[in-house]
Scaffold this motif. Sequence first.
Motif, PDB file in Angstrom:
ATOM      1  N   ASP A 135       1.389  -1.527   0.089  1.00  0.00           N
ATOM      2  CA  ASP A 135       0.083   0.178   0.118  1.00  0.00           C
ATOM      3  C   ASP A 135       1.224   1.594  -0.117  1.00  0.00           C
ATOM      4  N   ILE A 136       2.725   1.469   1.065  1.00  0.00           N
ATOM      5  CA  ILE A 136       2.685   2.155   1.039  1.00  0.00           C
ATOM      6  C   ILE A 136       3.549   2.425  -0.342  1.00  0.00           C
ATOM      7  N   MET A 137       3.920   1.444  -0.911  1.00  0.00           N
ATOM      8  CA  MET A 137       4.353   1.658  -2.664  1.00  0.00           C
ATOM      9  C   MET A 137       3.367   2.309  -3.586  1.00  0.00           C
ATOM     10  N   ASP A 138       1.876   2.078  -3.700  1.00  0.00           N
ATOM     11  CA  ASP A 138       1.797   2.749  -4.389  1.00  0.00           C
ATOM     12  C   ASP A 138       1.087   3.846  -3.778  1.00  0.00           C
ATOM     13  N   LEU A 139       1.419   4.505  -2.981  1.00  0.00           N
ATOM     14  CA  LEU A 139       1.078   5.740  -2.029  1.00  0.00           C
ATOM     15  C   LEU A 139       2.413   6.849  -2.737  1.00  0.00           C
ATOM     16  N   VAL A 140       3.914   6.404  -2.784  1.00  0.00           N
ATOM     17  CA  VAL A 140       5.109   7.001  -2.553  1.00  0.00           C
ATOM     18  C   VAL A 140       4.262   6.731  -4.330  1.00  0.00           C
ATOM     19  N   GLU A 141       4.205   6.110  -4.940  1.00  0.00           N
ATOM     20  CA  GLU A 141       4.218   6.910  -6.874  1.00  0.00           C
ATOM     21  C   GLU A 141       3.005   7.433  -6.937  1.00  0.00           C
ATOM     22  N   ARG A 142       2.003   7.363  -6.597  1.00  0.00           N
ATOM     23  CA  ARG A 142       1.022   8.597  -6.194  1.00  0.00           C
ATOM     24  C   ARG A 142       1.617  10.030  -5.761  1.00  0.00           C
ATOM     25  N   LEU A 143       2.292  10.538  -4.335  1.00  0.00           N
ATOM     26  CA  LEU A 143       3.044  11.561  -4.225  1.00  0.00           C
ATOM     27  C   LEU A 143       3.646  12.069  -5.540  1.00  0.00           C
ATOM     28  N   PHE A 144       4.346  11.155  -5.911  1.00  0.00           N
ATOM     29  CA  PHE A 144       5.747  11.746  -7.018  1.00  0.00           C
ATOM     30  C   PHE A 144       4.903  12.114  -8.070  1.00  0.00           C
ATOM     31  N   GLU A 145       4.375  11.103  -8.152  1.00  0.00           N
ATOM     32  CA  GLU A 145       3.613  11.709  -9.652  1.00  0.00           C
ATOM     33  C   GLU A 145       2.874  13.435  -9.736  1.00  0.00           C
ATOM     34  N   SER A 146       2.289  13.018  -8.046  1.00  0.00           N
ATOM     35  CA  SER A 146       1.331  15.151  -8.006  1.00  0.00           C
ATOM     36  C   SER A 146       2.661  15.554  -8.073  1.00  0.00           C
ATOM     37  N   LYS A 180      19.999  13.456 -17.772  1.00  0.00           N
ATOM     38  CA  LYS A 180      18.736  12.289 -18.354  1.00  0.00           C
ATOM     39  C   LYS A 180      17.136  12.778 -18.000  1.00  0.00           C
ATOM     40  N   THR A 181      16.347  12.458 -18.176  1.00  0.00           N
ATOM     41  CA  THR A 181      15.201  12.435 -18.407  1.00  0.00           C
ATOM     42  C   THR A 181      14.860  11.545 -17.371  1.00  0.00           C
ATOM     43  N   MET A 182      14.109  11.943 -16.385  1.00  0.00           N
ATOM     44  CA  MET A 182      13.637  10.864 -15.160  1.00  0.00           C
ATOM     45  C   MET A 182      11.887  11.006 -15.762  1.00  0.00           C
ATOM     46  N   SER A 183      10.888  10.073 -15.300  1.00  0.00           N
ATOM     47  CA  SER A 183       9.459   9.417 -15.157  1.00  0.00           C
ATOM     48  C   SER A 183       9.317   9.936 -13.611  1.00  0.00           C
ATOM     49  N   PHE A 184       7.987  10.167 -13.462  1.00  0.00           N
ATOM     50  CA  PHE A 184       8.274   9.743 -11.951  1.00  0.00           C
ATOM     51  C   PHE A 184       6.358   8.884 -12.208  1.00  0.00           C
ATOM     52  N   LYS A 185       6.107   8.333 -13.607  1.00  0.00           N
ATOM     53  CA  LYS A 185       4.530   8.066 -14.016  1.00  0.00           C
ATOM     54  C   LYS A 185       4.978   7.029 -13.250  1.00  0.00           C
ATOM     55  N   GLY A 186       3.777   5.849 -12.380  1.00  0.00           N
ATOM     56  CA  GLY A 186       3.339   5.191 -11.797  1.00  0.00           C
ATOM     57  C   GLY A 186       3.490   4.282 -12.790  1.00  0.00           C
ATOM     58  N   PRO A 187       3.208   2.912 -12.473  1.00  0.00           N
ATOM     59  CA  PRO A 187       3.539   2.189 -11.575  1.00  0.00           C
ATOM     60  C   PRO A 187       5.052   2.014 -11.472  1.00  0.00           C
ATOM     61  N   PHE A 188       6.178   2.101 -10.374  1.00  0.00           N
ATOM     62  CA  PHE A 188       7.432   2.479 -10.846  1.00  0.00           C
ATOM     63  C   PHE A 188       7.618   0.389 -11.540  1.00  0.00           C
ATOM     64  N   LYS A 189       9.418   0.618 -11.322  1.00  0.00           N
ATOM     65  CA  LYS A 189      10.118  -0.770 -11.155  1.00  0.00           C
ATOM     66  C   LYS A 189      10.115  -1.027  -9.679  1.00  0.00           C
ATOM     67  N   ARG A 190       9.948  -2.987  -9.601  1.00  0.00           N
ATOM     68  CA  ARG A 190      10.117  -3.465  -8.410  1.00  0.00           C
ATOM     69  C   ARG A 190      10.583  -4.642  -8.314  1.00  0.00           C
ATOM     70  N   VAL A 191      11.664  -4.384  -7.727  1.00  0.00           N
ATOM     71  CA  VAL A 191      12.067  -6.042  -7.744  1.00  0.00           C
ATOM     72  C   VAL A 191      12.725  -6.025  -6.618  1.00  0.00           C
ATOM     73  N   PRO A 192      12.652  -7.969  -5.760  1.00  0.00           N
ATOM     74  CA  PRO A 192      13.047  -8.606  -4.964  1.00  0.00           C
ATOM     75  C   PRO A 192      15.183  -7.635  -4.284  1.00  0.00           C
ATOM     76  N   MET A 193      15.406  -7.202  -3.506  1.00  0.00           N
ATOM     77  CA  MET A 193      17.100  -7.831  -3.633  1.00  0.00           C
ATOM     78  C   MET A 193      18.001  -8.951  -4.130  1.00  0.00           C
ATOM     79  N   PRO A 194      16.989 -10.281  -3.776  1.00  0.00           N
ATOM     80  CA  PRO A 194      18.430 -11.242  -4.047  1.00  0.00           C
ATOM     81  C   PRO A 194      17.698 -10.775  -5.601  1.00  0.00           C
ATOM     82  N   ASP A 195      16.779 -11.196  -5.731  1.00  0.00           N
ATOM     83  CA  ASP A 195      16.861 -10.794  -7.442  1.00  0.00           C
ATOM     84  C   ASP A 195      17.208 -10.060  -8.095  1.00  0.00           C
ATOM     85  N   ALA A 196      17.187  -8.836  -7.717  1.00  0.00           N
ATOM     86  CA  ALA A 196      18.242  -7.879  -8.149  1.00  0.00           C
ATOM     87  C   ALA A 196      20.149  -8.111  -8.105  1.00  0.00           C
ATOM     88  N   VAL A 197      20.596  -9.058  -7.552  1.00  0.00           N
ATOM     89  CA  VAL A 197      21.778  -9.067  -6.449  1.00  0.00           C
ATOM     90  C   VAL A 197      21.878 -10.353  -7.935  1.00  0.00           C
TER      91      VAL A 197
END
Length: 498
Positions: free
Chosen positions: A282-293, A309-326
Amino acid sequence: MADNKTENTLSSDATEVRAQKLKLLREQVGEVYPAHFHRTMTNAELIAKYENLEPDVETQDVVTVAGRVYSSRNSGMFMDIHDAGGKIQIFSHKDTTPEEARALLPMIDIGDIIGVTGIVRRTKRGELTINAQKIEMLTKSLLPMPEKWHGLSDIELRYRKRHLDIMTNEDSKLRFQQRSKILSGIRRFMENDGFMEVETPMLHSVYGGATAEPFKTHHNTLKLDMYLRIAPELFLKRTLVSGLTDKVFEINRNFRNEGVSTRHNPEFTMMECYWAYADYEDIMDLVERLFESLALSIHGTTEFPFGDKTMSFKGPFKRVPMPDAVKEATGIDFRAIKTDEEARAAAKAAGFAVEKDWTWGECLAFIFEEKVEQTLIQPSHVTHFPKDISPFAKEVPGEPRLVERFETYCNAWELGNAFSELNDPEEQRRRMVEQLEQAHARGEKEKQLDEEFLDAIDQGMPPAGGLGIGVDRLIMLLTNAPSIRDVILFPARRSKTD
């Protein structure tokens, strides 16, 4: 009143000239810093009202404005004055301006603050102008301004004398106006989402809520050592226990007695919130909505420039577990590694220098910081942190070594940190005692157990999601600022003699 010969009798030293003019003004005009002056409109209001005034048209409207003199031409016949909202040209000529007003012109320097009453017109060249009928000295500036078109070239001087930086640098002025807008935007977003804003203490008798070295002070009356807040977490959770609200937030100043860098300042701003009956997703969704606004508020779009660079605050953001990223970055599958010894061996085999007593989770987090963090340019949520380094988050179901925690990254910076909050009072105490023992082992002998917080948790805290956002770093991104000192009005710095 001084005449046009005045400047020929003054010193050649710029500062001394101003001091001599001040003396003459006191003798001939009287009050140079009057207590009362009332303008009829700001420069921004004037510009807006006469936006459609055609070139070479003079109105019959008499207005009174004020501002700092930024330029003077033709012995003061043309002056530009600025206030916080814009620039207006002042025209003083014998055909339109009384002699008494024109006699003040030789005494006016760049940087002085004056008040002007006169008729509004637009010149043939399209410049909105006031034909001065009356000029008043409101503040005599005793120091020359930096050259307007170049501003302050010395970066350290910009931070030390921020008033001059803003005075001569439109980018700096805009950035701090945007900072104010971003803070207002965060507050408005949170309130519209049902969160209640509270204020918690900045002086703590027991410091906690984060791992950091505190600033220490002493309260004379209470005869008590106290610490400047390093985080508001434990007080905000106690608010959640109270039942005052199910959604609480605070925009807070924190203080950490640690290093200074382009992303770190000893005092900084965070937004921290707790949401009962929610979790980290739920908090991830909140962050995305806040950043976008916020991006939409500042830029009118979710895409904006930062450096090259050009940044994009358009959700949804990429989501990756730390073990998978490593695993993707290094090939090391930490989920398949069972023991601390195996984790250290795998890390060393891959060329990472790890400490002999590091745990499985510490090895995983270290490799993530070394190999993955720098690749997270667009907004990304890294989830499933090791329990070893996340003592206050709930375990991931079926994966007891990982917890429901995420950090939000952008431009390889950590912007936010969030948990599904631990609310088991016995487990909370066990983990806090363990953390305290580790701190004492590191030599932090003053660190104590926060029994008042633990007492509140014993009363029962609802399941909740919690979040902390580094507001200064977020502002850096949204305003294209390379250093945190560019977005903090008066950043920490060495003393002038160092």
